[in-house]
Scaffold this active site. Structure first.
Site, mmCIF file in Angstrom:
data_model
loop_
_atom_site.group_PDB
_atom_site.id
_atom_site.type_symbol
_atom_site.label_atom_id
_atom_site.label_comp_id
_atom_site.label_asym_id
_atom_site.label_seq_id
_atom_site.Cartn_x
_atom_site.Cartn_y
_atom_site.Cartn_z
ATOM 1 N N GLU A 109 0.828 -1.201 0.000
ATOM 2 C CA GLU A 109 0.000 0.000 0.000
ATOM 3 C C GLU A 109 0.871 1.263 0.000
ATOM 4 O OE1 GLU A 109 -4.465 1.183 1.556
ATOM 5 O OE2 GLU A 109 -3.321 -0.278 2.722
ATOM 6 N N TYR B 108 0.031 -7.655 -1.925
ATOM 7 C CA TYR B 108 -1.081 -6.893 -1.357
ATOM 8 C C TYR B 108 -2.365 -7.460 -1.937
ATOM 9 C CZ TYR B 108 -4.059 -2.931 -0.040
ATOM 10 O OH TYR B 108 -5.061 -2.152 0.478
ATOM 11 N N ASP C 236 0.320 -8.337 3.004
ATOM 12 C CA ASP C 236 -1.016 -8.117 3.549
ATOM 13 C C ASP C 236 -1.972 -8.973 2.727
ATOM 14 O OD1 ASP C 236 -3.505 -7.275 4.299
ATOM 15 O OD2 ASP C 236 -3.213 -5.166 3.787
ATOM 16 N N ASN D 38 -5.038 -9.752 3.599
ATOM 17 C CA ASN D 38 -6.449 -9.419 3.826
ATOM 18 C C ASN D 38 -7.277 -10.678 4.087
ATOM 19 O OD1 ASN D 38 -7.148 -6.591 3.901
ATOM 20 N ND2 ASN D 38 -6.353 -6.446 1.826
ATOM 21 N N HIS E 226 -1.442 -0.942 10.162
ATOM 22 C CA HIS E 226 -0.757 -2.240 10.243
ATOM 23 C C HIS E 226 0.578 -2.070 10.956
ATOM 24 C CE1 HIS E 226 -3.100 -4.304 6.875
ATOM 25 N NE2 HIS E 226 -3.408 -3.022 6.682
#
Length: 263
Positions: A34, A111, A152, A154, A253
């Site tokens: 990100e 990501y 990440d 998610n 995060h």
């Protein structure tokens, strides 16, 4: 070798925190997510002056991933973008090989899409991305290298990875289909590096900015480092750098780190 994954939620806004972390922890490899900037806008000079070589795959205002390697380690065989969909323009995957004195180490910064709201093309894209990631991971796994797929994701893998499971039952991060896709990836021969070292509940890597989640420790664990068998054989430790969430204007995060013994 210490390998860290960290969703910085805008590298330009979090640059001071990133540079302080590099100086304090001195990780050998850092996987960032990100970035929220194009390649030319990445603060390359500052990171290079901190002693790191940089490879980025950026995108204006959204997404963006990077790999940092502490000198004299180089980044080689750089791949930008996840195979399997030539039309996918989102900057969510970068991979490279880091040669060392003993064995090469292949690392990816990922990501994975959020997927909300469920029932829309965003969730379809998330599941399609996970299928593509699994297919690519299988091809990399066949190389029998020291391989770390970090980022990440998610994905909240299990109920012990979330402070309040009931609050997330209808969220794309915790749906049964999402967790099944993550388990399918793990079952290709990968190991969750943090869980291999620490099975305690309450290990989180993300606290939302809203509703006092940080002071109430209402966190979730969605940042993972998946290890090939060759990496698992060399795993020494894994840790969450939770204290960074308490900084002024932090990312939502925190870094997660594994240490490998390459001797």
């Amino acid at each position: 070798m210490r390998i860290t994954t960290w969703n910085v939620n805008s590298v330009k806004q979090r640059l001071a925190h990133l540079l302080a972390f590099l100086a304090e922890a001195q990780p050998d490899v850092v996987c960032l997510q990100e970035l929220k900037c194009v390649d030319d806008a990445f603060p390359r000079t500052e990171v290079e002056e901190a002693g790191y070589v940089v490879a980025t795959h950026g995108q204006k205002a959204f997404n963006g991933v990077a790999l940092l390697a502490r000198r004299p380690l180089p980044l080689q065989e750089i791949r930008r973008g996840l195979p399997g969909d030539a039309a996918d323009e989102q900057a969510r995957y970068i991979e490279a090989v880091i040669p060392t004195a003993t064995v090469p180490v292949r690392v990816a910064s990922i990501y994975l899409p959020n997927g909300n709201p469920v029932g829309t093309p965003k969730y379809d894209y998330k599941l399609a991305f996970m299928r593509r990631l699994q297919a690519h991971a299988v091809s990399l796994r066949a190389r029998e290298e020291v391989l770390v797929l970090a980022g990440d994701y998610n994905v909240i893998p299990e109920p012990e990875d979330v402070a309040d499971p009931a609050a997330w039952v209808n969220d794309a991060l915790f749906l049964p289909q999402t967790r099944a896709a993550f388990r399918s990836l793990i079952n290709e021969g990968f190991t969750d590096g943090l869980r291999a070292c620490d099975g305690r509940p309450g290990l989180y890597s993300f606290w939302d900015y809203q509703a006092g989640c940080w002071p109430r420790n209402q966190g979730i664990r969605i940042d993972h480092l998946l290890l090939s068998p060759q990496a698992l054989d060399r795993l020494v430790s894994a840790s969450v750098q939770k204290h960074l969430r308490g900084l002024e204007k932090p990312s939502d995060h925190v870094p997660v780190t594994v240490e490998l013994d390459l001797g």
